[in-house]
Design a protein around this motif. Structure first.
Motif, PDB file in Angstrom:
ATOM      1  N   ALA A   1      14.332   7.510 -32.215  1.00 49.00           N
ATOM      2  CA  ALA A   1      15.423   7.664 -33.173  1.00 49.00           C
ATOM      3  C   ALA A   1      15.249   6.746 -34.382  1.00 49.00           C
ATOM      4  O   ALA A   1      15.514   7.133 -35.511  1.00 49.00           O
ATOM      5  CB  ALA A   1      16.760   7.377 -32.488  1.00 49.00           C
TER       6      ALA A   1
ATOM      7  N   ASP B   1      10.142  15.991 -28.890  1.00 46.61           N
ATOM      8  CA  ASP B   1       9.056  15.093 -29.276  1.00 46.61           C
ATOM      9  C   ASP B   1       8.712  14.142 -28.143  1.00 46.61           C
ATOM     10  O   ASP B   1       7.540  13.854 -27.881  1.00 46.61           O
ATOM     11  CB  ASP B   1       9.441  14.292 -30.530  1.00 46.61           C
ATOM     12  CG  ASP B   1       9.237  15.097 -31.800  1.00 46.61           C
ATOM     13  OD1 ASP B   1       8.584  16.156 -31.726  1.00 46.61           O
ATOM     14  OD2 ASP B   1       9.728  14.671 -32.856  1.00 46.61           O
TER      15      ASP B   1
ATOM     16  N   PHE C   1      13.706   6.114 -26.193  1.00 43.88           N
ATOM     17  CA  PHE C   1      14.403   7.084 -27.026  1.00 43.88           C
ATOM     18  C   PHE C   1      14.913   6.448 -28.320  1.00 43.88           C
ATOM     19  O   PHE C   1      14.903   7.066 -29.376  1.00 43.88           O
ATOM     20  CB  PHE C   1      15.581   7.689 -26.258  1.00 43.88           C
ATOM     21  CG  PHE C   1      15.168   8.658 -25.198  1.00 43.88           C
ATOM     22  CD1 PHE C   1      13.887   9.190 -25.189  1.00 43.88           C
ATOM     23  CD2 PHE C   1      16.039   9.040 -24.208  1.00 43.88           C
ATOM     24  CE1 PHE C   1      13.491  10.088 -24.217  1.00 43.88           C
ATOM     25  CE2 PHE C   1      15.659   9.941 -23.229  1.00 43.88           C
ATOM     26  CZ  PHE C   1      14.374  10.464 -23.230  1.00 43.88           C
TER      27      PHE C   1
ATOM     28  N   ASP D   1      14.145  14.835 -25.264  1.00 47.70           N
ATOM     29  CA  ASP D   1      13.922  15.265 -26.633  1.00 47.70           C
ATOM     30  C   ASP D   1      12.549  15.953 -26.698  1.00 47.70           C
ATOM     31  O   ASP D   1      11.602  15.514 -26.043  1.00 47.70           O
ATOM     32  CB  ASP D   1      13.944  14.037 -27.544  1.00 47.70           C
ATOM     33  CG  ASP D   1      13.705  14.389 -28.992  1.00 47.70           C
ATOM     34  OD1 ASP D   1      14.683  14.545 -29.729  1.00 47.70           O
ATOM     35  OD2 ASP D   1      12.523  14.505 -29.380  1.00 47.70           O
TER      36      ASP D   1
ATOM     37  N   LEU E   1      14.621  21.575 -26.329  1.00 49.70           N
ATOM     38  CA  LEU E   1      14.625  20.424 -25.423  1.00 49.70           C
ATOM     39  C   LEU E   1      13.454  20.525 -24.463  1.00 49.70           C
ATOM     40  O   LEU E   1      12.731  21.529 -24.433  1.00 49.70           O
ATOM     41  CB  LEU E   1      15.931  20.344 -24.630  1.00 49.70           C
ATOM     42  CG  LEU E   1      16.072  21.243 -23.382  1.00 49.70           C
ATOM     43  CD1 LEU E   1      17.196  20.722 -22.504  1.00 49.70           C
ATOM     44  CD2 LEU E   1      16.315  22.672 -23.757  1.00 49.70           C
TER      45      LEU E   1
ATOM     46  N   LEU F   1      21.197  16.004 -27.737  1.00 56.08           N
ATOM     47  CA  LEU F   1      20.470  16.261 -26.487  1.00 56.08           C
ATOM     48  C   LEU F   1      21.321  15.893 -25.294  1.00 56.08           C
ATOM     49  O   LEU F   1      21.454  16.659 -24.339  1.00 56.08           O
ATOM     50  CB  LEU F   1      19.158  15.472 -26.481  1.00 56.08           C
ATOM     51  CG  LEU F   1      18.292  15.632 -25.229  1.00 56.08           C
ATOM     52  CD1 LEU F   1      17.699  17.026 -25.158  1.00 56.08           C
ATOM     53  CD2 LEU F   1      17.184  14.592 -25.211  1.00 56.08           C
TER      54      LEU F   1
ATOM     55  N   GLY G   1      16.879  11.259 -35.965  1.00 53.10           N
ATOM     56  CA  GLY G   1      16.518  10.924 -34.584  1.00 53.10           C
ATOM     57  C   GLY G   1      17.728  10.549 -33.763  1.00 53.10           C
ATOM     58  O   GLY G   1      17.866  10.960 -32.604  1.00 53.10           O
TER      59      GLY G   1
ATOM     60  N   LEU H   1      20.895  21.301 -31.902  1.00 53.63           N
ATOM     61  CA  LEU H   1      19.655  20.537 -31.852  1.00 53.63           C
ATOM     62  C   LEU H   1      18.514  21.348 -32.455  1.00 53.63           C
ATOM     63  O   LEU H   1      17.662  20.821 -33.171  1.00 53.63           O
ATOM     64  CB  LEU H   1      19.335  20.166 -30.398  1.00 53.63           C
ATOM     65  CG  LEU H   1      18.070  19.330 -30.154  1.00 53.63           C
ATOM     66  CD1 LEU H   1      18.129  18.018 -30.904  1.00 53.63           C
ATOM     67  CD2 LEU H   1      17.893  19.081 -28.663  1.00 53.63           C
TER      68      LEU H   1
ATOM     69  N   LEU I   1      16.121  20.195 -35.515  1.00 51.19           N
ATOM     70  CA  LEU I   1      14.665  20.139 -35.361  1.00 51.19           C
ATOM     71  C   LEU I   1      13.967  20.919 -36.477  1.00 51.19           C
ATOM     72  O   LEU I   1      12.930  20.495 -36.990  1.00 51.19           O
ATOM     73  CB  LEU I   1      14.259  20.704 -33.998  1.00 51.19           C
ATOM     74  CG  LEU I   1      14.536  19.839 -32.771  1.00 51.19           C
ATOM     75  CD1 LEU I   1      14.322  20.642 -31.502  1.00 51.19           C
ATOM     76  CD2 LEU I   1      13.651  18.614 -32.776  1.00 51.19           C
TER      77      LEU I   1
ATOM     78  N   ARG J   1      19.632  13.643 -32.963  1.00 53.46           N
ATOM     79  CA  ARG J   1      18.943  14.437 -31.941  1.00 53.46           C
ATOM     80  C   ARG J   1      19.248  13.905 -30.553  1.00 53.46           C
ATOM     81  O   ARG J   1      19.507  14.672 -29.624  1.00 53.46           O
ATOM     82  CB  ARG J   1      17.438  14.408 -32.198  1.00 53.46           C
ATOM     83  CG  ARG J   1      17.031  15.221 -33.396  1.00 53.46           C
ATOM     84  CD  ARG J   1      15.613  14.963 -33.811  1.00 53.46           C
ATOM     85  NE  ARG J   1      14.669  15.360 -32.781  1.00 53.46           N
ATOM     86  CZ  ARG J   1      13.370  15.386 -32.965  1.00 53.46           C
ATOM     87  NH1 ARG J   1      12.858  15.037 -34.125  1.00 53.46           N
ATOM     88  NH2 ARG J   1      12.564  15.755 -31.994  1.00 53.46           N
ATOM     89  N   LEU J   2      19.208  12.597 -30.418  1.00 56.99           N
ATOM     90  CA  LEU J   2      19.487  11.987 -29.113  1.00 56.99           C
ATOM     91  C   LEU J   2      20.907  12.295 -28.660  1.00 56.99           C
ATOM     92  O   LEU J   2      21.152  12.644 -27.504  1.00 56.99           O
ATOM     93  CB  LEU J   2      19.270  10.472 -29.199  1.00 56.99           C
ATOM     94  CG  LEU J   2      19.422   9.687 -27.905  1.00 56.99           C
ATOM     95  CD1 LEU J   2      18.464  10.191 -26.849  1.00 56.99           C
ATOM     96  CD2 LEU J   2      19.190   8.201 -28.162  1.00 56.99           C
TER      97      LEU J   2
END
Length: 594
Positions: free
Chosen positions: A172, A260, A168, A258, A240, A186, A179, A194, A198, A182-183
């Motif tokens: 990021a 991705d 992860f 995540d 997610l 999440l 990134g 989130l 995105l 986002r982590l």
């Protein structure tokens, strides 16, 4: 809690130490103490891993076994420690992953789970080996609080923190601040925020997806094995990706990814399953054969499906060890076991195994075939798909697109001098006719149908156009089965019998209601479900003259049921006996048979 000081601070926990502690805690008697001491000390298995296999009686609750967490708590207190269970989703991975280097904690087999300004909480499974505390205290410049945990969970947490988190972080790092945000979002579960993030970063691609996800895939498979999962579901949702395991027939959410990262994991599985990674518009199937961390070989069947938020992947796990050396997992009674052995060792006839999807038909068939697959026997199977590769069988994958149907496979088998034929499923009249003709010409034929019972199987075969005279002359026996959840031995409790529910279950069968039976409660061992593992309930019908006399072309299931009552043990009666024996609950049997 004050920790005990031991003479030998580098001593590893042994079976003898564990046995002595259990004896001092009055959890075992002298006889069990000697048995435990006699176990092989050279075994690679950690002594604390044996606790779940001991089935120690709970002296506070006669007739029950002690829960794993109860034993661990008592042992921890005996050693001057505290036992704690850890939810990985509640750990601040980005903090604890930087406290100590991975090689160091792997060598000591410890794992940090909480970091504050004053102290670091560290888990260990070695209560006699604590000399590292001073060294770690000097490194982290904080007080150290040691707690006890099972070695299996420590191993899982090590992978969770230092393998998954590393991947992860790679994501990021490539996507910069976005990134990292986002982590964080999440893990906090802030899906709306989130989503907005995105959208702002839509279109960004990662340069090296395979490098990030290889370890995640390995971790996921090992985690599924530890949790006894039969299926892994990777499901892209809004903002997610959900990872869910099917355990004991029920789906449980075990992780959030995540989006991705989810797509990269799915792509990795598609590569391993030799599927087209650039085709995401239509469903695909694949398979993987792989050795997991425990050394077991598992085979996996992969299936993708396009959804609104991306590809969904379901991985069905087949453990080759399920093709066991006997059929004890079905729970045959002595008489039924004798009947089944007679059926599968006859030179010819048609044997049907029926039940809905996920009822254990595959396990029954593969185990049965492994029993009859002697060196002097030629066994050919037609399957869609081939779920497990077995060297003793000649397995053919059905492919209707090129005309290789079940019926065509059987025609080809008959030119291959077979002794035993297995047809994956009778789906139509042509396949049914070919299976029956094969059984009538000196071959033993196994097949399956998706029906709700043995009598419903007869009706289904009549409905697809097979004449009753052919059924009577070819079918040797029908085994209808279901899988039901097994009561957790640590927490099940007796409750007064509900007469109305009992009458609903037996449906006219002459089985006297018990005064009380067990109910599901829930504890740490079973993750508060009240159930742990599954068992089989079944009905086995041997086609003898009595059964054949009642079958005619226009017979209905209700008439069949009435005329054959008492000729065999119904699946309801078999389930009722499992309730009386304390194996499962009446609610679970009712859920399944209805």
């Amino acid at each position: 809690m004050e920790q005990k000081k031991f003479d030998d601070q580098e001593k590893k926990l042994t079976i003898a130490d564990l046995s002595e502690a259990l004896l001092q805690l009055n959890l075992i008697n002298d006889v069990d103490h000697q048995k435990l001491k006699g176990l092989n000390e050279k075994s690679k298995e950690h002594p604390l891993n044996l606790i779940g296999k001991l089935n120690l009686p709970d002296r506070r609750r006669p007739g029950k076994s002690m829960a794993h967490d109860d034993i661990m708590s008592l042992l921890a207190k005996h050693w001057g420690l505290e036992y704690v269970r850890v939810d990985p989703l509640n750990i601040q991975l980005e903090v604890v992953a930087t406290v100590l280097p991975l090689p160091y904690i792997k060598r000591l087999n410890i794992v940090p789970i909480e970091v504050t300004k004053e102290k670091v909480i560290i888990l260990t499974s070695e209560p006699y080996s604590l000399s590292w505390i001073d060294e770690v205290r000097a490194q982290v410049k904080r007080e150290i609080e040691v707690k006890l945990n099972a070695p299996m969970q420590i191993s899982h947490l090590l992978n969770e923190i230092f393998v998954v988190q590393k991947a992860f972080k790679g994501i990021a790092k490539e996507q910069g601040l976005a990134g990292a945000e986002r982590l964080k979002l999440l893990r906090q579960g802030k899906i709306e925020e989130l989503d907005r993030l995105l959208e702002r970063n839509k279109g960004k691609k990662l340069s090296n997806p395979d490098g990030f996800v290889t370890n995640i895939v390995d971790w996921l498979l090992n985690y599924a094995a530890v949790e006894r999962a039969s299926d892994i579901h990777l499901e892209p949702k809004r903002g997610l990706g959900l990872v869910r395991f099917r355990v004991d027939g029920d789906l449980r959410t075990v992780y959030r990814l995540d989006p991705d990262a989810m797509q990269m994991v799915i792509t990795r599985f598609k590569i391993l399953g030799e599927m087209k990674i650039d085709d995401k518009r239509k469903p695909q199937d694949g398979s993987i054969k792989r050795e997991i961390e425990s050394g077991r070989i598992v085979e996996m069947r992969l299936s993708t499906l396009p959804t609104n938020y991306g590809e969904k992947l379901v991985i069905r796990i087949f453990d080759k060890s399920v093709a066991a050396v006997d059929l004890d997992f079905i729970g045959f009674g002595p008489e039924d076991k004798k009947v089944w052995n007679e059926l599968i060792n006859q030179p010819q006839g048609l044997i049907l195994v029926t039940g809905p999807t996920g009822s254990g038909k595959t396990t029954t068939l593969y185990t049965t075939l492994s029993l009859v697959a002697t060196p002097d026997v030629n066994i050919c199977t037609a399957e869609d798909p081939v779920e497990m590769e077995v060297d003793a069988l000649n397995q053919v994958q059905v492919n209707p697109q090129i005309g290789l149907t079940f019926a065509e496979c059987i025609r080809s088998f008959l030119r291959q001098d077979p002794d035993i034929i297995m047809v994956g499923e009778i789906r139509d009249l042509e396949t049914g006719e070919m299976a029956i003709q094969s059984s009538l010409t000196g071959h033993l034929v196994f097949s399956t149908l998706h029906t709700n019972g043995a009598l419903a199987t007869i009706q289904r075969l009549i409905d697809i156009g097979l004449p009753t005279y052919l059924l009577n002359s070819s079918i040797s026996g029908i085994l209808a089965q279901r899988l039901v959840k097994k009561l957790c031995p640590s927490c099940k409790e007796l409750t007064p019998a509900d007469r109305d529910k009992w009458e609903s279950l037996i449906d006219g069968e002459k089985i006297e209601s018990p005064n009380e039976y067990y109910r599901a409660v829930g504890c740490e061992d079973c993750k508060d479900t009240g159930y742990r593992g599954r068992l089989c309930i079944y009905e086995l019908v041997k086609f003898d003259d009595c059964i054949k006399k009642v079958i005619h072309a226009k017979i209905e299931i209700s008439e069949l049921r009435e005329k054959t009552r008492g000729m065999f043990t119904s699946i309801r009666a078999n389930g009722a006996r499992k309730v009386i024996e304390g194996e499962t609950t009446i609610e679970e049997i009712l859920r399944v048979v209805y």
